[in-house]
Design an enzyme around this catalytic site. Structure first.
Site, PDB file in Angstrom:
ATOM      1  N   ASP A  58      -5.804  -0.248  -1.563  1.00  0.00           N
ATOM      2  CA  ASP A  58      -6.711  -0.982  -2.441  1.00  0.00           C
ATOM      3  C   ASP A  58      -7.933  -1.555  -1.720  1.00  0.00           C
ATOM      4  O   ASP A  58      -7.956  -1.674  -0.500  1.00  0.00           O
ATOM      5  CB  ASP A  58      -5.971  -2.161  -3.091  1.00  0.00           C
ATOM      6  CG  ASP A  58      -5.743  -3.302  -2.109  1.00  0.00           C
ATOM      7  OD1 ASP A  58      -5.268  -3.028  -0.981  1.00  0.00           O
ATOM      8  OD2 ASP A  58      -6.064  -4.460  -2.437  1.00  0.00           O
ATOM      9  N   GLY A  77       0.778  -1.247   0.000  1.00  0.00           N
ATOM     10  CA  GLY A  77       0.000   0.000   0.000  1.00  0.00           C
ATOM     11  C   GLY A  77       0.803   1.286   0.000  1.00  0.00           C
ATOM     12  O   GLY A  77       0.323   2.318  -0.449  1.00  0.00           O
ATOM     13  N   ASP A 134      -3.539   1.394  11.353  1.00  0.00           N
ATOM     14  CA  ASP A 134      -4.941   1.151  11.721  1.00  0.00           C
ATOM     15  C   ASP A 134      -4.966   0.690  13.176  1.00  0.00           C
ATOM     16  O   ASP A 134      -4.978   1.506  14.092  1.00  0.00           O
ATOM     17  CB  ASP A 134      -5.487   0.112  10.737  1.00  0.00           C
ATOM     18  CG  ASP A 134      -6.960  -0.178  10.913  1.00  0.00           C
ATOM     19  OD1 ASP A 134      -7.667   0.665  11.488  1.00  0.00           O
ATOM     20  OD2 ASP A 134      -7.414  -1.248  10.482  1.00  0.00           O
ATOM     21  N   ASP A 143       1.502   2.944   4.608  1.00  0.00           N
ATOM     22  CA  ASP A 143       0.346   3.630   4.041  1.00  0.00           C
ATOM     23  C   ASP A 143      -0.598   4.102   5.145  1.00  0.00           C
ATOM     24  O   ASP A 143      -1.021   5.243   5.170  1.00  0.00           O
ATOM     25  CB  ASP A 143      -0.396   2.740   3.026  1.00  0.00           C
ATOM     26  CG  ASP A 143      -0.770   1.370   3.579  1.00  0.00           C
ATOM     27  OD1 ASP A 143      -0.376   1.032   4.727  1.00  0.00           O
ATOM     28  OD2 ASP A 143      -1.462   0.611   2.862  1.00  0.00           O
ATOM     29  N   PHE A 192     -13.129   2.534   6.178  1.00  0.00           N
ATOM     30  CA  PHE A 192     -12.249   1.964   5.160  1.00  0.00           C
ATOM     31  C   PHE A 192     -11.997   2.970   4.040  1.00  0.00           C
ATOM     32  O   PHE A 192     -12.927   3.630   3.558  1.00  0.00           O
ATOM     33  CB  PHE A 192     -12.893   0.696   4.597  1.00  0.00           C
ATOM     34  CG  PHE A 192     -11.965  -0.103   3.737  1.00  0.00           C
ATOM     35  CD1 PHE A 192     -10.942  -0.855   4.300  1.00  0.00           C
ATOM     36  CD2 PHE A 192     -12.098  -0.100   2.355  1.00  0.00           C
ATOM     37  CE1 PHE A 192     -10.078  -1.584   3.501  1.00  0.00           C
ATOM     38  CE2 PHE A 192     -11.243  -0.834   1.544  1.00  0.00           C
ATOM     39  CZ  PHE A 192     -10.228  -1.577   2.128  1.00  0.00           C
TER      40      PHE A 192
HETATM   41  P1  5GP Z   1      -2.780  -2.452  11.190  1.00  0.00           P
HETATM   42  O1  5GP Z   1      -1.821  -3.578  11.456  1.00  0.00           O
HETATM   43  O2  5GP Z   1      -2.261  -1.114  11.668  1.00  0.00           O
HETATM   44  O3  5GP Z   1      -4.136  -2.747  11.769  1.00  0.00           O
HETATM   45  O4  5GP Z   1      -3.048  -2.354   9.651  1.00  0.00           O
HETATM   46  C1  5GP Z   1      -2.057  -2.550   8.744  1.00  0.00           C
HETATM   47  C2  5GP Z   1      -2.520  -2.649   7.310  1.00  0.00           C
HETATM   48  O5  5GP Z   1      -3.922  -2.868   7.146  1.00  0.00           O
HETATM   49  C3  5GP Z   1      -2.238  -1.370   6.565  1.00  0.00           C
HETATM   50  O6  5GP Z   1      -0.877  -1.249   6.201  1.00  0.00           O
HETATM   51  C4  5GP Z   1      -3.159  -1.542   5.369  1.00  0.00           C
HETATM   52  O7  5GP Z   1      -2.539  -2.325   4.385  1.00  0.00           O
HETATM   53  C5  5GP Z   1      -4.352  -2.277   5.930  1.00  0.00           C
HETATM   54  N1  5GP Z   1      -5.456  -1.313   6.197  1.00  0.00           N
HETATM   55  C6  5GP Z   1      -5.863  -0.845   7.386  1.00  0.00           C
HETATM   56  N2  5GP Z   1      -6.888   0.027   7.243  1.00  0.00           N
HETATM   57  C7  5GP Z   1      -7.119   0.121   5.905  1.00  0.00           C
HETATM   58  C8  5GP Z   1      -8.047   0.888   5.105  1.00  0.00           C
HETATM   59  O8  5GP Z   1      -8.889   1.671   5.561  1.00  0.00           O
HETATM   60  N3  5GP Z   1      -7.981   0.703   3.748  1.00  0.00           N
HETATM   61  C9  5GP Z   1      -7.084  -0.138   3.163  1.00  0.00           C
HETATM   62  N4  5GP Z   1      -7.114  -0.224   1.830  1.00  0.00           N
HETATM   63  N5  5GP Z   1      -6.191  -0.872   3.876  1.00  0.00           N
HETATM   64  C10 5GP Z   1      -6.212  -0.733   5.239  1.00  0.00           C
END
Ligand code: 5GP
Length: 183
Positions: free
Chosen positions: A168, A54, A112, A109, A161
Site C-alpha cells: 500500500d 502487506g 527492503d 511482501d 517505492f
Molecule cells: P525492511 O525492514 O526490509 O526495510 O522493510 C520492511 C517493510 O517495509 C516491508 O514489509 C514493507 O511493508 C515496507 N516496505 C519496504 N519497501 C516498500 C515499498 O517499496 N512499498 C511498500 N508499499 N512498502 C514497502
C-alpha cells in the site's frame, strides 16, 4: 473508482505510479515458488508465518500452490527506530503456535533494508525453530543492509517505492492486481 485495466498510470493520493510487474508475471512466479516449496518442504509439515499486512495477497496465492501437510499463522511486526541506527522489531500480533523444532516459512511482501526480518529471524531462532526459510514476493538488493538469504524470492526490483498486490501507499493500492512503481 480506480480503473486498472489497460491503464498506463495510476494516481494514488498525491503520487503517480506506473505498471511494473503484471498480474500474469506474478501468477507465473508464484506458481513456481509454490512448486519449489513443495519440493523442498513437502515432508516437513512446515509452519507458514505470514507477516501482515502487506503479504496477505501473496500468501493467499502462494499457499494455495502448496497442497501439503502444513500449518498457517499470522503475525504483525512493528519496528522502532531508537537512538541506534538499527530499529528494534517486535511482534504486535504474536503468533499463537509454538515454533520449537519446526520448519518455519516466513512469508513477506518485500525485503527492503532487511531490518524487520533480521530481528524477527533472531527471535524465531531464540524460540527454538529448527529451520527457517523465507518467502518474499519482492526484494530491493540495493537497499539491503543485512545478510539475509531469501529462499523463495519472486522478483528482485529497483530501489523505488512500489504498491499493489497487497502493498500500500497510505492504505491504498493493496487491491491492485499488479505491482506499480513510483513514477
Ligand atoms: P525492511 O525492514 O526490509 O526495510 O522493510 C520492511 C517493510 O517495509 C516491508 O514489509 C514493507 O511493508 C515496507 N516496505 C519496504 N519497501 C516498500 C515499498 O517499496 N512499498 C511498500 N508499499 N512498502 C514497502
Amino acid at each position: 473508482m480506480i480503473d486498472q485495466v489497460g491503464q498506463d498510470e495510476v494516481v494514488v493520493h498525491d503520487k503517480t505510479f506506473v505498471p511494473y510487474i503484471s498480474p500474469e508475471e506474478i501468477d507465473k512466479r508464484v506458481k513456481e515458488l509454490g512448486a519449489a516449496i513443495v519440493r523442498d518442504c513437502g515432508d516437513k509439515q512446515p509452519l507458514f508465518i505470514v507477516v501482515l499486512n502487506g503479504a496477505f495477497m501473496f500468501a493467499s496465492d502462494l499457499i494455495k500452490e502448496v497442497p501439503i501437510d502444513c500449518q498457517v499463522t499470522f503475525t504483525k511486526l512493528a519496528s522502532y527506530q531508537g537512538q541506534k541506527s538499527t530499529g528494534v522489531v517486535r511482534e504486535v500480533a504474536a503468533i499463537d503456535i509454538d515454533v520449537k523444532d519446526r520448519t518455519v516459512i516466513v512469508v513477506e511482501d518485500i525485503v527492503d533494508t532487511g531490518n524487520t526480518l533480521h530481528h524477527y529471524l533472531k527471535d524465531l531462532k531464540s524460540r527454538g525453530a529448527k529451520e527457517i526459510k523465507i518467502a518474499s514476493l519482492l526484494n530491493k538488493p540495493e537497499a539491503l543492509q543485512h545478510s539475509i538469504t531469501i529462499d523463495y524470492l519472486g522478483f528482485k526490483i529497483d530501489n523505488k517505492f512500489v504498491i499493489g498486490y497487497g502493498l500500500d501507499y497510505d492504505y491504498k493500492g493493496r487491491n491492485f492486481k499488479g505491482i506499480y512503481q513510483l513514477k
